[in-house]
Design a protein around this motif. Structure first.
Motif, PDB file in Angstrom:
ATOM      1  N   THR A  97       0.831  -1.210   0.000  1.00 33.29           N
ATOM      2  CA  THR A  97       0.000   0.000   0.000  1.00 33.29           C
ATOM      3  C   THR A  97       0.863   1.257   0.000  1.00 33.29           C
ATOM      4  O   THR A  97       0.556   2.227  -0.707  1.00 33.29           O
ATOM      5  CB  THR A  97      -0.945  -0.011   1.218  1.00 33.29           C
ATOM      6  OG1 THR A  97      -1.747  -1.199   1.169  1.00 33.29           O
ATOM      7  CG2 THR A  97      -1.833   1.215   1.248  1.00 33.29           C
ATOM      8  N   THR A  98       1.952   1.250   0.751  1.00 38.92           N
ATOM      9  CA  THR A  98       2.861   2.396   0.773  1.00 38.92           C
ATOM     10  C   THR A  98       3.465   2.622  -0.612  1.00 38.92           C
ATOM     11  O   THR A  98       3.567   3.768  -1.066  1.00 38.92           O
ATOM     12  CB  THR A  98       3.977   2.186   1.827  1.00 38.92           C
ATOM     13  OG1 THR A  98       3.360   1.971   3.107  1.00 38.92           O
ATOM     14  CG2 THR A  98       4.904   3.383   1.898  1.00 38.92           C
ATOM     15  N   CYS A  99       3.840   1.542  -1.282  1.00 38.41           N
ATOM     16  CA  CYS A  99       4.341   1.664  -2.661  1.00 38.41           C
ATOM     17  C   CYS A  99       3.269   2.286  -3.550  1.00 38.41           C
ATOM     18  O   CYS A  99       3.541   3.234  -4.289  1.00 38.41           O
ATOM     19  CB  CYS A  99       4.734   0.292  -3.222  1.00 38.41           C
ATOM     20  SG  CYS A  99       6.248  -0.411  -2.562  1.00 38.41           S
TER      21      CYS A  99
ATOM     22  N   GLY B 274      10.576 -11.015   0.068  1.00 45.75           N
ATOM     23  CA  GLY B 274       9.554 -10.170  -0.544  1.00 45.75           C
ATOM     24  C   GLY B 274       9.414  -8.837   0.167  1.00 45.75           C
ATOM     25  O   GLY B 274       9.331  -7.788  -0.480  1.00 45.75           O
ATOM     26  N   LEU B 275       9.410  -8.872   1.485  1.00 43.95           N
ATOM     27  CA  LEU B 275       9.326  -7.624   2.254  1.00 43.95           C
ATOM     28  C   LEU B 275      10.528  -6.735   1.970  1.00 43.95           C
ATOM     29  O   LEU B 275      10.392  -5.514   1.811  1.00 43.95           O
ATOM     30  CB  LEU B 275       9.213  -7.914   3.753  1.00 43.95           C
ATOM     31  CG  LEU B 275       7.943  -8.646   4.208  1.00 43.95           C
ATOM     32  CD1 LEU B 275       7.998  -8.918   5.706  1.00 43.95           C
ATOM     33  CD2 LEU B 275       6.688  -7.873   3.843  1.00 43.95           C
ATOM     34  N   SER B 276      11.710  -7.349   1.856  1.00 44.83           N
ATOM     35  CA  SER B 276      12.909  -6.553   1.551  1.00 44.83           C
ATOM     36  C   SER B 276      12.854  -5.988   0.127  1.00 44.83           C
ATOM     37  O   SER B 276      13.370  -4.895  -0.129  1.00 44.83           O
ATOM     38  CB  SER B 276      14.181  -7.360   1.786  1.00 44.83           C
ATOM     39  OG  SER B 276      14.303  -8.391   0.844  1.00 44.83           O
ATOM     40  N   ILE B 277      12.196  -6.691  -0.788  1.00 44.99           N
ATOM     41  CA  ILE B 277      12.044  -6.173  -2.151  1.00 44.99           C
ATOM     42  C   ILE B 277      11.081  -4.987  -2.151  1.00 44.99           C
ATOM     43  O   ILE B 277      11.318  -3.992  -2.847  1.00 44.99           O
ATOM     44  CB  ILE B 277      11.605  -7.286  -3.127  1.00 44.99           C
ATOM     45  CG1 ILE B 277      12.717  -8.341  -3.258  1.00 44.99           C
ATOM     46  CG2 ILE B 277      11.265  -6.712  -4.502  1.00 44.99           C
ATOM     47  CD1 ILE B 277      12.303  -9.599  -4.004  1.00 44.99           C
TER      48      ILE B 277
ATOM     49  N   ILE C 241      10.709  -2.920   0.297  1.00 39.75           N
ATOM     50  CA  ILE C 241      11.510  -1.832   0.876  1.00 39.75           C
ATOM     51  C   ILE C 241      12.496  -1.293  -0.156  1.00 39.75           C
ATOM     52  O   ILE C 241      12.660  -0.079  -0.300  1.00 39.75           O
ATOM     53  CB  ILE C 241      12.211  -2.303   2.171  1.00 39.75           C
ATOM     54  CG1 ILE C 241      11.157  -2.556   3.255  1.00 39.75           C
ATOM     55  CG2 ILE C 241      13.257  -1.284   2.628  1.00 39.75           C
ATOM     56  CD1 ILE C 241      11.658  -3.309   4.476  1.00 39.75           C
ATOM     57  N   SER C 242      13.128  -2.188  -0.916  1.00 41.11           N
ATOM     58  CA  SER C 242      14.052  -1.760  -1.983  1.00 41.11           C
ATOM     59  C   SER C 242      13.323  -0.918  -3.020  1.00 41.11           C
ATOM     60  O   SER C 242      13.854   0.088  -3.506  1.00 41.11           O
ATOM     61  CB  SER C 242      14.689  -2.971  -2.661  1.00 41.11           C
ATOM     62  OG  SER C 242      15.438  -3.715  -1.746  1.00 41.11           O
TER      63      SER C 242
ATOM     64  N   TRP D  78      12.001   6.686  -3.839  1.00 40.40           N
ATOM     65  CA  TRP D  78      12.185   7.986  -3.177  1.00 40.40           C
ATOM     66  C   TRP D  78      13.554   8.578  -3.474  1.00 40.40           C
ATOM     67  O   TRP D  78      13.707   9.807  -3.505  1.00 40.40           O
ATOM     68  CB  TRP D  78      11.887   7.878  -1.688  1.00 40.40           C
ATOM     69  CG  TRP D  78      10.396   7.772  -1.502  1.00 40.40           C
ATOM     70  CD1 TRP D  78       9.680   6.654  -1.198  1.00 40.40           C
ATOM     71  CD2 TRP D  78       9.444   8.817  -1.701  1.00 40.40           C
ATOM     72  NE1 TRP D  78       8.339   6.948  -1.180  1.00 40.40           N
ATOM     73  CE2 TRP D  78       8.160   8.273  -1.482  1.00 40.40           C
ATOM     74  CE3 TRP D  78       9.540  10.169  -2.052  1.00 40.40           C
ATOM     75  CZ2 TRP D  78       6.997   9.022  -1.588  1.00 40.40           C
ATOM     76  CZ3 TRP D  78       8.371  10.918  -2.148  1.00 40.40           C
ATOM     77  CH2 TRP D  78       7.123  10.345  -1.924  1.00 40.40           C
ATOM     78  N   TRP D  79      14.557   7.751  -3.725  1.00 32.83           N
ATOM     79  CA  TRP D  79      15.864   8.253  -4.158  1.00 32.83           C
ATOM     80  C   TRP D  79      15.717   8.921  -5.534  1.00 32.83           C
ATOM     81  O   TRP D  79      16.272   9.982  -5.796  1.00 32.83           O
ATOM     82  CB  TRP D  79      16.863   7.104  -4.194  1.00 32.83           C
ATOM     83  CG  TRP D  79      18.283   7.464  -4.520  1.00 32.83           C
ATOM     84  CD1 TRP D  79      18.901   8.689  -4.405  1.00 32.83           C
ATOM     85  CD2 TRP D  79      19.294   6.577  -5.012  1.00 32.83           C
ATOM     86  NE1 TRP D  79      20.216   8.609  -4.788  1.00 32.83           N
ATOM     87  CE2 TRP D  79      20.480   7.318  -5.167  1.00 32.83           C
ATOM     88  CE3 TRP D  79      19.302   5.222  -5.330  1.00 32.83           C
ATOM     89  CZ2 TRP D  79      21.669   6.754  -5.631  1.00 32.83           C
ATOM     90  CZ3 TRP D  79      20.489   4.672  -5.777  1.00 32.83           C
ATOM     91  CH2 TRP D  79      21.652   5.427  -5.923  1.00 32.83           C
TER      92      TRP D  79
END
Length: 188
Positions: free
Chosen positions: A13-15, A69-72, A74-75, A81-82
């Motif tokens: 959802t954040t994505c 998956g969670l780390s992806i 976050i990546s 945002w970068w």
């Protein structure tokens, strides 16, 4: 597993909120909203329904794959945002726009890949495959990859038709489209 599902839904959802914000507030629209963007919106809507329902309905997941998956996710957010930080002072036009570019980015994530926004979107979709351990969701990755590949090629053609053609050609030789190029052709 409820914690992992909740984390996955929050990150997904954040994505989506981040990507939607960019579509509305970050990119310029020199000729309004192109039809290609409308088609992408329909694809994203279908993809969201498939991804969310699969995350919610999947009962058994692999802990290691879910954490990957969670780390992806976050990546995806970090890359997104970068890229926002890199482009905020000189916004890009909305995909499928027919204007010629008036600047080229080669810093920030653009130092490594030519399409970091698209890569972040693709990473978000790919994360769902790992979080749910449902290989059939790779279909959603392919379905969303195809239009982003097409529009990336169209944008490259616009750069090659612009006053940045020579610089872009060198940049393209040394930078990957969606992933970093392991062996650039020239240093500089």
């Amino acid at each position: 597993m409820l914690v992992l599902k909740s984390c996955a839904l929050i990150l997904f959802t954040t994505c989506l909120i981040s990507f939607s914000w960019a579509g509305l507030a970050l990119f310029t629209r020199p000729n309004g909203i192109p039809n290609g963007v409308r088609i992408l919106s329909v694809l994203w809507t279908l993809l969201i329904v498939l991804q969310v329902s699969t995350i919610v309905l999947t009962e058994e997941t692999n802990l290691i794959l879910s954490l990957m998956g969670l780390s992806i996710y976050i990546s995806s957010l970090v890359l997104f945002w970068w890229t926002v930080k890199t482009t905020k002072d000189k916004p890009l036009s909305l995909c499928y726009s027919d204007d010629l570019p008036n600047h080229i980015f080669t810093t920030g994530p653009y130092k490594f890949i030519r399409n970091p926004f698209y890569t972040s979107y693709l990473l978000c979709v790919l994360a769902g495959v790992f979080v749910t351990n449902q290989l059939w969701l790779l279909i959603t990755v392919v379905v969303i990859f195809l239009p982003y590949y097409q529009v990336a090629r169209q944008e490259e053609a616009k750069f090659l038709a612009s006053s940045f053609a020579a610089d872009y050609k060198v940049y393209k030789e040394n930078t990957g489209m969606f992933l970093p190029k392991l062996w650039p052709q020239s240093q500089g």
